[in-house]
Design a protein around this motif. Structure first.
Motif, short mmCIF file in Angstrom:
data_model
loop_
_atom_site.label_atom_id
_atom_site.label_comp_id
_atom_site.label_asym_id
_atom_site.label_seq_id
_atom_site.Cartn_x
_atom_site.Cartn_y
_atom_site.Cartn_z
N GLN A 43 51.75 35.93 32.47
CA GLN A 43 50.57 35.54 31.67
C GLN A 43 50.82 34.17 31.04
O GLN A 43 51.93 33.89 30.56
N GLY A 80 38.61 29.35 35.12
CA GLY A 80 38.84 30.47 36.01
C GLY A 80 38.79 30.04 37.46
O GLY A 80 38.14 29.04 37.80
N ASP A 82 37.20 31.25 39.85
CA ASP A 82 35.85 31.30 40.40
C ASP A 82 34.87 30.35 39.72
O ASP A 82 33.70 30.27 40.11
N LEU A 103 43.17 29.97 36.15
CA LEU A 103 43.66 31.33 35.95
C LEU A 103 42.90 32.33 36.80
O LEU A 103 41.71 32.19 37.06
N ASP A 104 43.64 33.36 37.18
CA ASP A 104 43.07 34.53 37.82
C ASP A 104 43.66 35.73 37.09
O ASP A 104 44.88 35.95 37.16
N ASP A 105 42.83 36.44 36.37
CA ASP A 105 43.27 37.60 35.60
C ASP A 105 44.37 37.24 34.59
O ASP A 105 45.35 37.96 34.43
N GLY A 106 44.21 36.07 33.95
CA GLY A 106 45.15 35.64 32.91
C GLY A 106 46.41 35.00 33.42
O GLY A 106 47.23 34.52 32.64
N ARG A 107 46.59 34.98 34.72
CA ARG A 107 47.79 34.39 35.31
C ARG A 107 47.44 33.05 35.98
O ARG A 107 46.46 32.97 36.72
#
Length: 142
Positions: A43, A80, A82, A103-107
Motif C-alpha cells: 500500500q 486511479g 481507470d 493506483l489500483d486498489d491502493g497499490r
C-alpha cells in the motif's frame, strides 16, 4: 485514453525504513527523480522526491541514515488506473505536482508524469497537423 495507458510501470518503491542514502542510490540506479514508499502489503504510504531529499534532508544537515518515513511527502496525490487522462490533467493542475502515482486498489502500479502528458499533447498535435500538412502539399502540387 486512461492513466494506465500512459504510465511508466512498474513503479520504483522502497519501504519506509529505508534510509535516505538507500533511496538516493535507488534513484540514481534507476535514473529517476522519486521513489514511492510502500508498506509491507504494497500500500502506498508516501513519495520521496529528489527535492524532498534536498529540502528536508541536505538543507537541514540531515544524516544520510535518516529514514525515508521522516523525509517523504504524505499523503500523496494520486490517480486511479481507470481514470481518464482528463482527470490526470486536472489533478496535475490542481495539485501542482510533477508526478502522480497510479493506483489500483491502493497499490501503486505505475507512475504518470508531466512529461508523459507532454508526449501525449505533442502526439495529439502531430495527429492534427499531419492531415493539414498533406492537404497543403496537395494544394501546392496542383
Amino acid at each position: 485514453m486512461k492513466a494506465v495507458d500512459m504510465m511508466t510501470a512498474p513503479p520504483v518503491t522502497v519501504g519506509p525504513t529505508a534510509t535516505a542514502f538507500e533511496a538516493a542510490l535507488r534513484m540514481e540506479q534507476e535514473a529517476i527523480g522519486c521513489v514511492l514508499v510502500t508498506d509491507r502489503d504494497g500500500q502506498l504510504c508516501g513519495i520521496l522526491t529528489d527535492r524532498d531529499l534536498t529540502l528536508r534532508g541536505l538543507a537541514h544537515g540531515v544524516d544520510y541514515g535518516r529514514l525515508v518515513a521522516d523525509l517523504m511527502t504524505a499523503p500523496v496525490t494520486t490517480v486511479g488506473a481507470d481514470d481518464d487522462l482528463d482527470t490526470a490533467y486536472r489533478t496535475f493542475r490542481s495539485a501542482g505536482v510533477r508526478r502522480l502515482p497510479v493506483l489500483d486498489d491502493g497499490r501503486p502500479i505505475g507512475m504518470l508524469t508531466v512529461d508523459d502528458l507532454l508526449r501525449d499533447v505533442v502526439q495529439r498535435l502531430f495527429d492534427l497537423l499531419i492531415p493539414v500538412s498533406r492537404s497543403v502539399l496537395r494544394e501546392n502540387v496542383v
